[in-house]
Design a protein around this motif. Structure first.
Motif, PDB file in Angstrom:
ATOM      1  N   MET A 175       0.843  -1.205   0.000  1.00  0.00           N
ATOM      2  CA  MET A 175       0.000   0.000   0.000  1.00  0.00           C
ATOM      3  C   MET A 175       0.875   1.251   0.000  1.00  0.00           C
ATOM      4  N   ASP A 176       0.498   2.259  -0.799  1.00  0.00           N
ATOM      5  CA  ASP A 176       1.266   3.492  -0.867  1.00  0.00           C
ATOM      6  C   ASP A 176       1.242   4.225   0.469  1.00  0.00           C
ATOM      7  N   LYS A 177       2.354   4.851   0.781  1.00  0.00           N
ATOM      8  CA  LYS A 177       2.458   5.631   2.007  1.00  0.00           C
ATOM      9  C   LYS A 177       1.630   6.906   1.873  1.00  0.00           C
ATOM     10  N   VAL A 178       0.876   7.236   2.914  1.00  0.00           N
ATOM     11  CA  VAL A 178       0.048   8.439   2.910  1.00  0.00           C
ATOM     12  C   VAL A 178       0.765   9.536   3.689  1.00  0.00           C
ATOM     13  N   ILE A 179       0.837  10.718   3.096  1.00  0.00           N
ATOM     14  CA  ILE A 179       1.484  11.871   3.711  1.00  0.00           C
ATOM     15  C   ILE A 179       0.393  12.846   4.152  1.00  0.00           C
ATOM     16  N   ARG A 180       0.491  13.352   5.370  1.00  0.00           N
ATOM     17  CA  ARG A 180      -0.522  14.248   5.909  1.00  0.00           C
ATOM     18  C   ARG A 180       0.050  15.648   6.063  1.00  0.00           C
ATOM     19  N   LEU A 181      -0.754  16.638   5.677  1.00  0.00           N
ATOM     20  CA  LEU A 181      -0.379  18.031   5.900  1.00  0.00           C
ATOM     21  C   LEU A 181      -0.689  18.382   7.344  1.00  0.00           C
ATOM     22  N   ASN A 182       0.356  18.580   8.126  1.00  0.00           N
ATOM     23  CA  ASN A 182       0.212  18.741   9.563  1.00  0.00           C
ATOM     24  C   ASN A 182       0.058  20.200   9.990  1.00  0.00           C
ATOM     25  N   GLN A 183       0.781  21.110   9.301  1.00  0.00           N
ATOM     26  CA  GLN A 183       0.722  22.539   9.614  1.00  0.00           C
ATOM     27  C   GLN A 183       0.820  23.343   8.330  1.00  0.00           C
ATOM     28  N   LEU A 184       0.258  24.559   8.379  1.00  0.00           N
ATOM     29  CA  LEU A 184       0.185  25.418   7.215  1.00  0.00           C
ATOM     30  C   LEU A 184       0.482  26.846   7.664  1.00  0.00           C
ATOM     31  N   PHE A 185       1.432  27.522   7.007  1.00  0.00           N
ATOM     32  CA  PHE A 185       1.861  28.855   7.434  1.00  0.00           C
ATOM     33  C   PHE A 185       1.963  29.799   6.244  1.00  0.00           C
ATOM     34  N   ILE A 186       1.681  31.079   6.513  1.00  0.00           N
ATOM     35  CA  ILE A 186       2.051  32.155   5.599  1.00  0.00           C
ATOM     36  C   ILE A 186       2.867  33.178   6.373  1.00  0.00           C
ATOM     37  N   TYR A 187       3.646  33.954   5.630  1.00  0.00           N
ATOM     38  CA  TYR A 187       4.487  35.010   6.195  1.00  0.00           C
ATOM     39  C   TYR A 187       4.196  36.274   5.386  1.00  0.00           C
ATOM     40  N   PRO A 188       3.148  37.005   5.745  1.00  0.00           N
ATOM     41  CA  PRO A 188       2.733  38.138   4.912  1.00  0.00           C
ATOM     42  C   PRO A 188       3.841  39.144   4.620  1.00  0.00           C
ATOM     43  N   VAL A 189       4.661  39.445   5.644  1.00  0.00           N
ATOM     44  CA  VAL A 189       5.799  40.350   5.447  1.00  0.00           C
ATOM     45  C   VAL A 189       7.074  39.523   5.531  1.00  0.00           C
ATOM     46  N   LYS A 190       7.865  39.570   4.500  1.00  0.00           N
ATOM     47  CA  LYS A 190       9.094  38.780   4.459  1.00  0.00           C
ATOM     48  C   LYS A 190       9.927  39.010   5.715  1.00  0.00           C
TER      49      LYS A 190
END
Length: 281
Positions: free
Chosen positions: A1-16
């Motif tokens: 069975m193929d390995k499943v990858i989960r998106l654990n965290q999500l970030f943006i950085y509005p100002v560099k």
């Protein structure tokens, strides 16, 4: 069975180079996540500045509501608002990020004065955003090896997305006296389900909505040594020194790799959500 990858965290950085925002979901564009690196701070000559020169930039947080970008100093408690949609025409000028000269719009003088006061820079700084209709193309031909390869992005260093592997951070922390959090590496996405540093050996993360192509390991710099709560650099340059030994860049044993630079192929316009699953190729 193929390995499943989960998106654990999500970030943006509005100002560099200022503090980022953790999200539950975000709109994906080919140039990056919505509002990611949409603004940057520049010196009087229009050159970008970052935590490399001014680690105290880590102390300025960002927040986005319906109408404003809010920048706040967590030490002084002061804040300032920047309209997401300018209320009047902004002056056009030129700014430089690495080798790219960009057409930008300068935010109002009050914002620049506030940032100068909070950061205590030796000269006045300004906040700029990319001018409407201007597209920044970064030449990544050297990394791809064959032919001409240009990547479109906002004010990110070189690629629109940075994808980090939680297992790689866990492995790094096993070699450190003082573990470090993921915010030292400023990723857009943190995934779980891979072995440590396995992200450097896969080509893509794919599901029915989107495909992220992992293009090249991210070469890390002195920013990884900045404590994001204190705005100070580690006196012994950790975790960078340990990471160089543990996971060097391809063909350069004197530089450290952590996370993968990525581009995207959008199959539909569904938002990217925390917990989303991918398969890898």
């Amino acid at each position: 069975m193929d390995k499943v990858i989960r998106l654990n965290q999500l970030f943006i950085y509005p100002v560099k180079s200022l503090k980022g925002i953790e999200l539950d979901e975000s709109v994906v564009t080919e140039k990056g996540l919505l509002h990611d690196r949409h603004w940057m701070i520049v010196n009087p000559k229009g050159m970008f500045i970052t935590q490399r020169q001014f680690p105290q930039m880590a102390l300025l947080s960002t927040h986005i509501n319906n109408d404003y970008l809010v920048i706040a100093n967590q030490q002084s408690g002061q804040s300032i608002e920047v309209p997401l949609v300018p209320t009047k025409p902004l002056p056009k000028c030129e700014a430089t990020v690495w080798k790219n000269k960009c057409q930008v719009l300068q935010e109002c003088d009050d914002v620049g004065r506030w940032l100068t006061e909070q950061l205590k820079t030796p000269w006045p700084v300004r906040l700029v955003r990319m001018a409407e209709g201007f597209t920044r193309q970064v030449d990544q031909s050297e990394k791809f090896g064959v032919g001409d390869h240009f990547v479109e992005t906002q004010f990110a260093d070189g690629f629109p997305f940075l994808i980090a592997n939680q297992a790689s951070l866990d492995e790094l922390n096993r070699h450190l006296e003082m573990p470090v959090p993921m915010n030292r590496f400023r990723p857009n996405m943190v995934i779980e389900g891979l072995e440590p540093f396995e992200e450097h050996r896969i080509k893509s993360l794919v599901n029915e909505s989107i495909r992220f192509d992992l293009r090249y390991p991210c070469e890390r710099c002195i920013v990884t040594t900045v404590d994001q709560k204190l705005g100070t650099k580690h006196p012994l340059q950790e975790p960078l020194k340990t990471l160089i030994k543990l996971n060097p860049m391809p063909n350069n044993n004197n530089a450290a790799a952590f996370a993968e630079n990525a581009t995207v192929v959008i199959k539909n316009n569904h938002p990217l959500k925390r917990g989303e699953q991918f398969y890898f190729t």
